[in-house]
Design a protein around this motif. Structure first.
Motif, PDB file in Angstrom:
ATOM      1  N   GLN A  45      32.384  38.922  42.238  1.00 28.26           N
ATOM      2  CA  GLN A  45      33.227  38.215  43.180  1.00 28.26           C
ATOM      3  C   GLN A  45      33.176  38.932  44.515  1.00 28.26           C
ATOM      4  OE1 GLN A  45      34.681  35.308  42.193  1.00 28.26           O
ATOM      5  NE2 GLN A  45      33.475  35.713  40.397  1.00 28.26           N
ATOM      6  N   GLY A  54      35.874  28.563  46.639  1.00 29.38           N
ATOM      7  CA  GLY A  54      34.945  29.077  45.636  1.00 29.38           C
ATOM      8  C   GLY A  54      33.560  28.528  45.902  1.00 29.38           C
ATOM      9  N   ALA A  72      31.119  33.039  43.477  1.00 28.45           N
ATOM     10  CA  ALA A  72      31.441  32.858  42.061  1.00 28.45           C
ATOM     11  C   ALA A  72      30.274  32.197  41.356  1.00 28.45           C
ATOM     12  CB  ALA A  72      32.691  31.991  41.912  1.00 28.45           C
ATOM     13  N   GLY A 132      37.867  27.150  38.202  1.00 26.73           N
ATOM     14  CA  GLY A 132      38.648  27.999  39.104  1.00 26.73           C
ATOM     15  C   GLY A 132      39.525  27.202  40.046  1.00 26.73           C
ATOM     16  N   SER A 140      42.484  25.869  37.999  1.00 28.19           N
ATOM     17  CA  SER A 140      43.459  26.899  37.634  1.00 28.19           C
ATOM     18  C   SER A 140      44.207  27.463  38.836  1.00 28.19           C
ATOM     19  CB  SER A 140      42.752  28.050  36.915  1.00 28.19           C
ATOM     20  OG  SER A 140      41.926  28.784  37.832  1.00 28.19           O
ATOM     21  N   LYS A 155      42.706  29.391  41.148  1.00 29.20           N
ATOM     22  CA  LYS A 155      42.030  30.587  41.647  1.00 29.20           C
ATOM     23  C   LYS A 155      41.415  30.317  43.011  1.00 29.20           C
ATOM     24  CE  LYS A 155      38.597  34.054  40.261  1.00 29.20           C
ATOM     25  NZ  LYS A 155      37.690  34.497  39.175  1.00 29.20           N
ATOM     26  N   TYR A 156      40.849  29.132  43.181  1.00 26.08           N
ATOM     27  CA  TYR A 156      40.318  28.679  44.461  1.00 26.08           C
ATOM     28  C   TYR A 156      41.072  27.418  44.863  1.00 26.08           C
ATOM     29  CZ  TYR A 156      36.586  31.309  42.186  1.00 26.08           C
ATOM     30  OH  TYR A 156      35.888  32.244  41.472  1.00 26.08           O
TER      31      TYR A 156
END
Length: 297
Positions: free
Chosen positions: A26, A63, A105, A113, A116, A118-119
Motif C-alpha cells: 500500500q 484505491g 492496491a 475496499g 468496506s 477503505k477507499y
C-alpha cells in the motif's frame, strides 16, 4: 487493471524496478502537478452533492492499481501515481471541490475496499459489467476494447482466434481472464492443446513475461498494450485490432447513488469545458473518448 519510464521501460531491468517498487504494498501519493493536468474550479452545485463524510477533509481517498500504464502507474519517485486515469479523476474531483489522494492496491481488492469504506472511490480502468454493477455503482467515463501484443514479428505464430498450445500472459482479475479462458476451452473442445494461461498480479509483470519470451503473447486493454509496445522500444508489437469495446467506470459505494450521479455530472462538466479532451490528447488516448457519461450504463 501504470513516466516517463519505469513501469514498462525499455527492457526487463526497468520492469523489475517497478515490480519491486509496487510489490502489492500500500503506497500513496498525490499527483505531481508537473506531470498532471490542473484541476478545474469547483462547481458549487456538484460539490453540494458530495457526502459530508467525504467533503469533511476536502479530499477523496482513491484505491488504484498503479501498475497499469498509461492509465495509472508510479512516477520515477516510486510513490506518486500518474496517468490519464489520474488526470481525468483529478479534474472530476476538482469539479466536486475535492483533492484526490491515491492509494496503490491490488486490482482485485479495490471494489471490496470501496464497499468496506477503505477507499472512497475506485479508479483503476474498471470495465463496467453486470457483476461489478451488482457490487457498486459504476460511473462511465472512457471506452476501450481488448488488444493483444506479441514479441516483434510474432515469432511464436500466435493466432488470436486459435492460440491453442501457446503461453499467454494476462493480469489477474481483469476482463481478459475469462476471455482467454473461453478461447482455451474452444481449443480443447476441438481436440487441440489448451492455452497455458499465466496470470500476474500486475500488468507490468505480464508485459515483462512477453518481453523475456517466457510467454508468447499477452492481452490487455488497448491503451495499455499500445503503451507497452512504445515503452519496450519495439520489442513488442500489437497483434490484430482491439475488440469488444466497453466503458471504464469509476467505482462508487452501492449506497451512494447521489454521489455517483454527482461524479457523472462532473465528468460531463469536464467534457463540456474541454478539460477532458485536453487530457486524452496529452496521453494519446483520444480514441477512447466517451460522449455520454452515466451511472450504471
Amino acid at each position: 487493471m501504470r513516466r516517463s519510464a519505469i513501469a514498462l521501460g525499455a527492457g526487463l531491468a526497468a520492469t523489475a524496478l517497478v515490480v519491486s517498487g509496487c510489490g502489492g504494498q500500500q503506497q500513496q501519493g498525490t499527483a505531481n502537478p508537473q506531470q498532471t493536468a490542473k484541476a478545474p474550479a469547483a462547481d458549487p452545485k456538484l460539490a453540494a452533492m458530495v457526502p459530508d463524510k467525504i467533503k469533511a477533509d476536502g479530499k477523496i481517498v482513491v484505491g488504484t492499481d498503479s501498475t497499469y500504464a498509461p492509465a495509472e502507474f508510479l512516477d520515477q519517485d516510486g510513490k506518486t501515481v500518474i496517468g490519464f486515469d489520474v488526470d481525468l479523476f483529478n479534474a472530476v474531483a476538482g469539479k466536486l471541490g475535492l483533492r484526490a489522494e491515491y492509494v496503490s492496491a491490488p486490482f482485485g481488492a479495490i471494489i471490496t475496499g470501496v464497499s468496506s469504506g477503505k477507499y472512497e472511490v475506485g479508479v483503476s480502468s474498471f470495465t463496467i459489467n453486470d457483476e461489478r454493477k451488482q457490487q457498486a455503482n459504476m460511473v462511465s467515463y472512457f471506452n476501450v476494447g481488448t488488444q493483444w501484443a506479441t514479441k516483434k514479428s510474432n515469432p511464436a505464430g500466435v493466432s488470436i482466434d486459435e492460440p491453442c498450445g501457446k503461453r499467454i500472459a494476462v493480469q489477474k482479475d481483469t476482463v481478459q481472464v475469462p476471455d482467454i479462458e473461453a478461447r482455451s476451452k474452444k481449443c480443447t473442445d476441438a481436440g487441440k492443446p489448451a492455452v497455458t494461461i499465466d496470470q500476474y498480479q500486475g500488468q507490468d509483470q505480464a508485459t515483462a513475461a512477453v518481453v523475456s519470451g517466457k510467454d508468447d503473447a499477452m492481452l490487455a486493454d488497448y491503451p495499455v498494450a499500445a503503451y507497452a509496445v512504445r515503452q519496450t522500444n519495439g520489442q513488442l508489437e500489437l497483434l490484430g485490432q482491439q475488440y469488444e469495446a466497453a466503458p471504464y467506470g469509476y467505482v462508487i459505494p452501492k449506497d451512494q447513488t447521489q454521489f455517483a450521479q454527482a461524479v457523472a455530472e462532473a465528468v460531463k462538466a469536464i467534457i463540456a469545458d474541454g478539460t477532458y479532451a485536453e487530457i486524452l490528447k496529452k496521453w494519446g488516448v483520444e480514441q477512447g473518448a466517451l460522449a455520454n457519461p452515466a451511472v450504471n450504463p
